[in-house]
Write an enzyme that holds these catalytic residues in place. Structure first.
Site, short mmCIF file in Angstrom:
data_model
loop_
_atom_site.label_atom_id
_atom_site.label_comp_id
_atom_site.label_asym_id
_atom_site.label_seq_id
_atom_site.Cartn_x
_atom_site.Cartn_y
_atom_site.Cartn_z
N TYR A 20 0.85 -1.20 0.12
CA TYR A 20 0.25 -0.01 -0.04
C TYR A 20 0.92 1.29 -0.17
O TYR A 20 0.24 2.24 0.13
CB TYR A 20 -0.81 0.06 1.19
CG TYR A 20 -2.00 -1.10 1.40
CD1 TYR A 20 -2.84 -1.50 0.54
CD2 TYR A 20 -1.81 -1.91 2.66
CE1 TYR A 20 -3.85 -2.39 0.60
CE2 TYR A 20 -2.54 -2.89 2.49
CZ TYR A 20 -3.68 -3.28 1.75
OH TYR A 20 -4.64 -4.06 1.84
N CYS B 147 14.38 -11.13 -1.62
CA CYS B 147 15.16 -11.02 -2.77
C CYS B 147 13.95 -10.14 -3.79
O CYS B 147 13.70 -10.48 -4.81
CB CYS B 147 15.48 -11.97 -3.55
SG CYS B 147 17.04 -12.71 -2.73
#
Length: 421
Positions: free
Chosen positions: A318, A346
């Site tokens: 968000y 990653c």
């Protein structure tokens, strides 16, 4: 207000020093304050008094059984959106008559489960769902109490991914079609109409959208009663926001929200149901993490933590802000320096903050993400095969692990390799 404060230079959860928890359970971990949960629940019950009411905690914000057990013991109802959440509420000792079942995609199996186990009401979202519920109820020889969720086409002025009350959103029926849908509901043999449901979004920071929606609901109540429907309850949803920063701009208080409810629908003689989640649980929880490395990059420094986006996805999903503070309080006058605060996953998206001012940090330091109790642990995953992190509940001067970190062996045992491999 919360109960995470510095004492003698060390951040505490109530009366427990956070380094003591870290030494016992390891990092990262979620930590919840019983005192804060209690206070925030009572803010709502007091705000709605003397109206007849039920405060139903939105389990989707924080679903740990210990938290649900505590809130249930205070008298809270539960707002559930899946069979799993329903079973969590029941496992926590909450009776069916204090559970409302929301959600846009209830299955027939979920309907059957709730009807057999006991339910206060279903908040129905569409005509197909309504017809399916009637069929399931008839097959069980039961009558399903329902409200129908109306979409008032009100802009909640919140993040687009958590707005639910505009005409383009998937939730509810258009309020302009309410009369015909209620007429069909009244004619279905397995249903009993008990009220109206509305919910316009999450993390609302002003009252005007609520007022718009509730005035529309009040007018609809009068119309439906004139049509012969017994409108006994108004489920007004949740959505009141919390302050994610320590600025002077704070969302409205529950007292203001309660006054708005009394002003807009209090004259109707209905029992009021509300479904707060974030405002009860958000500031009642923190995420504690440890610095793995301080990495000096090209024109910026990275604070690499042992928590990651799989543990707290809100910043990545968000763009959400969480205050990040050192567990050991910096000395007065300590200069801050900017860090990009990141995790070890990653993904470039595994970033909690960019250029965040913090005192100089070193490997091994502890930091705390404030306001992480809502939509933290419940949205966590095991991405990168990282174990779900522990949850800890504090009460006064003691704490308990209420969800343990799984071992790698436990994680691996969930998979099954077929014989032909």
């Amino acid at each position: 207000m919360d109960h995470f404060l510095y004492r003698d230079g060390i951040l505490h959860a109530e009366d427990v020093a956070l380094p003591d928890i870290a030494a016992t359970v390891g990092t990262p971990f979620y930590c919840y304050s019983t005192a804060t949960l209690t206070r925030h629940y009572h803010l709502f019950t007091e705000a709605l008094s003397p109206l007849p009411h039920l405060v139903c905690f939105a389990i989707k914000s924080l679903s740990n059984l210990a938290v649900l057990k505590h809130l249930g013991s205070l008298g809270a109802g539960m707002d559930v959106v899946s069979a799993g959440e329903y079973l969590r509420a029941r496992a926590a000792g909450v009776p069916g008559e204090r559970i409302v079942f929301s959600g846009v995609g209830k299955t027939r199996e979920e309907m059957r489960l709730a009807l057999e186990g006991g339910i206060r009401q279903f908040n129905v979202e569409s005509e197909p769902e309504m017809r399916a519920l009637s069929e399931v109820a008839v097959s069980l020889g039961k009558i399903a109490p329902i409200t129908i969720r109306v979409n008032p086409d009100v802009d909640a002025k919140t993040h687009e991914k958590i707005a639910t009350g505009k005409s383009e959103n998937k939730f509810g029926i258009p309020i302009a079609r309410a009369r015909e849908v209620y007429a069909e509901a009244a004619a279905l043999p397995g249903l009993r109409v008990v009220g109206i449901d509305v919910h316009i979004g999450s993390q609302l920071t002003e009252l005007a959208p609520f007022e718009q929606a509730y005035r529309k609901v009040a007018a609809l109540t009068e119309t439906l009663r004139a049509d012969g429907h017994a409108i006994e309850r108004l489920d007004l949803g949740g959505g009141l926001g919390i302050p994610y920063t320590r600025s002077n701009e704070a969302p409205p208080l529950p007292t203001d929200y309660g006054a708005l409810i009394k002003r807009t629908v209090g004259h109707l003689g209905c029992e009021i149901e509300i479904e707060p989640g974030r405002l009860i649980s958000g500031n009642a929880g923190i995420l504690v993490s440890r610095v793995i490395y301080v990495k000096h990059g090209e024109g910026r420094d990275f604070l690499i933590l042992d928590a990651a986006m799989n543990d707290l996805v809100r910043p990545s999903m968000y763009g959400a802000h969480h205050d990040i503070v050192p567990v050991i309080e910096p000395a007065a006058g300590t200069e801050a320096q900017p860090y990009d605060v990141v995790g070890p996953v990653c993904e470039t998206g595994d970033t909690f903050a960019k250029g965040r001012p913090l005192p100089a940090m070193v490997e091994g330091d502890l930091v705390a993400f404030r306001s992480a109790g809502a939509y933290g642990a419940v949205m966590a995953s095991e991405y990168n095969s990282r174990p779900l992190i522990p949850e800890v509940l504090v009460k006064g001067d003691h704490f308990a692990v209420i969800r343990a970190r799984p071992t790698f062996d436990e994680i691996l045992r969930r998979d099954t390799i077929p014989e032909w491999l």
